[in-house]
Design a protein around this motif. Structure first.
Motif, PDB file in Angstrom:
ATOM      1  N   ASP A  27       0.808  -1.221   0.000  1.00 58.99           N
ATOM      2  CA  ASP A  27       0.000   0.000   0.000  1.00 58.99           C
ATOM      3  C   ASP A  27       0.841   1.271   0.000  1.00 58.99           C
ATOM      4  O   ASP A  27       0.316   2.362   0.157  1.00 58.99           O
ATOM      5  CB  ASP A  27      -0.932   0.001   1.222  1.00 58.99           C
ATOM      6  N   VAL A  30       2.646   5.567  -4.350  1.00 65.38           N
ATOM      7  CA  VAL A  30       3.349   5.402  -5.629  1.00 65.38           C
ATOM      8  C   VAL A  30       4.399   6.483  -5.853  1.00 65.38           C
ATOM      9  O   VAL A  30       5.362   6.252  -6.582  1.00 65.38           O
ATOM     10  CB  VAL A  30       2.369   5.335  -6.829  1.00 65.38           C
ATOM     11  N   TYR A  45       2.865   5.810 -14.090  1.00 62.60           N
ATOM     12  CA  TYR A  45       1.511   5.530 -14.586  1.00 62.60           C
ATOM     13  C   TYR A  45       1.483   5.162 -16.066  1.00 62.60           C
ATOM     14  O   TYR A  45       0.587   4.451 -16.511  1.00 62.60           O
ATOM     15  CB  TYR A  45       0.574   6.703 -14.302  1.00 62.60           C
ATOM     16  N   ARG A  50      -2.470   1.245 -13.235  1.00 65.53           N
ATOM     17  CA  ARG A  50      -3.132   1.005 -11.934  1.00 65.53           C
ATOM     18  C   ARG A  50      -2.131   0.391 -10.959  1.00 65.53           C
ATOM     19  O   ARG A  50      -1.200  -0.302 -11.377  1.00 65.53           O
ATOM     20  CB  ARG A  50      -4.315   0.045 -12.114  1.00 65.53           C
ATOM     21  N   ARG A  51      -2.346   0.633  -9.684  1.00 64.62           N
ATOM     22  CA  ARG A  51      -1.492   0.033  -8.651  1.00 64.62           C
ATOM     23  C   ARG A  51      -1.456  -1.486  -8.815  1.00 64.62           C
ATOM     24  O   ARG A  51      -0.420  -2.118  -8.674  1.00 64.62           O
ATOM     25  CB  ARG A  51      -2.021   0.397  -7.266  1.00 64.62           C
TER      26      ARG A  51
END
Length: 193
Positions: A27, A30, A45, A50-51
């Motif tokens: 978590d 980023v 990105y 997306r993560r």
């Protein structure tokens, strides 16, 4: 040279994500990953929109490393030691991913393929190691590789409120010792009287 730069950035992002995930869990912000990689968040990105894309890429990369370790260990060690060392390597992979299990079970469609990837790649290489160790009499026969991988993963998840960093290592060592039970039934019974 844009292709080489793009690949270099992607590699740097994966390496940075591995380190950040190990230190702070999946978590982590980023921005911290992008900063560690020496790129901007826009670059992150662009490669991983997306993560979950980034988590998946890191997971697959580390699964591939575990797979490659199997042949190296099998070539350098006796079968029983190769199994032990490989499981210890796998356990470190699990331990250094705090929050990974929760992320994988969150329901994100990007993670659906990871379970299959995991089983298709890790299961067969562990089966080869287990078969060789069983044939050498180093471990018990009939150990299912996916059961063993699942057991190790569960042992690597610390109970809530526990901060003992060596606990998972001790638990996995006990499990591996248990694999040796019934490996050589004559030894277990002791000398004949």
């Amino acid at each position: 040279m844009p292709r080489a730069d793009a690949q270099r950035n992607a590699d740097a992002l994966l390496a940075a994500a591995e380190e950040e995930f190990a230190s702070h869990g999946v978590d982590v912000n980023v921005r911290a990953i992008a900063a560690r990689a020496g790129v901007g968040t826009a670059t992150l990105y662009r490669h991983y929109p997306r993560r979950s894309d980034l988590i998946s890429a890191v997971f697959q990369r580390e699964v591939d490393v575990c797979v490659s370790q199997a042949s190296h260990l099998a070539a350098a060690h006796d079968p029983g030691t190769a199994v032990r060392l490989w499981i210890e390597h796998y356990a470190r992979f699990i331990v250094t991913k705090p929050g990974l299990a929760a992320a994988l079970h969150f329901g994100d469609p990007a993670f659906r393929e990871l379970s299959g990837y995991f089983q298709r790649h890790l299961g067969p290489v562990l089966q080869i190691l287990l078969d060789a160790a069983a044939a050498a009499g180093a471990i018990r026969d009939g150990v299912d590789p996916l059961d063993l991988l699942g057991a190790v993963a569960k042992l690597c998840i610390p109970p809530i409120g526990t901060h003992d960093d060596s606990r998972s290592e001790r638990m996995v060592a006990m499990l591996l010792d248990g694999l040796q039970c019934r490996a050589n039934p004559d030894r277990a019974r002791g000398p004949a009287t």
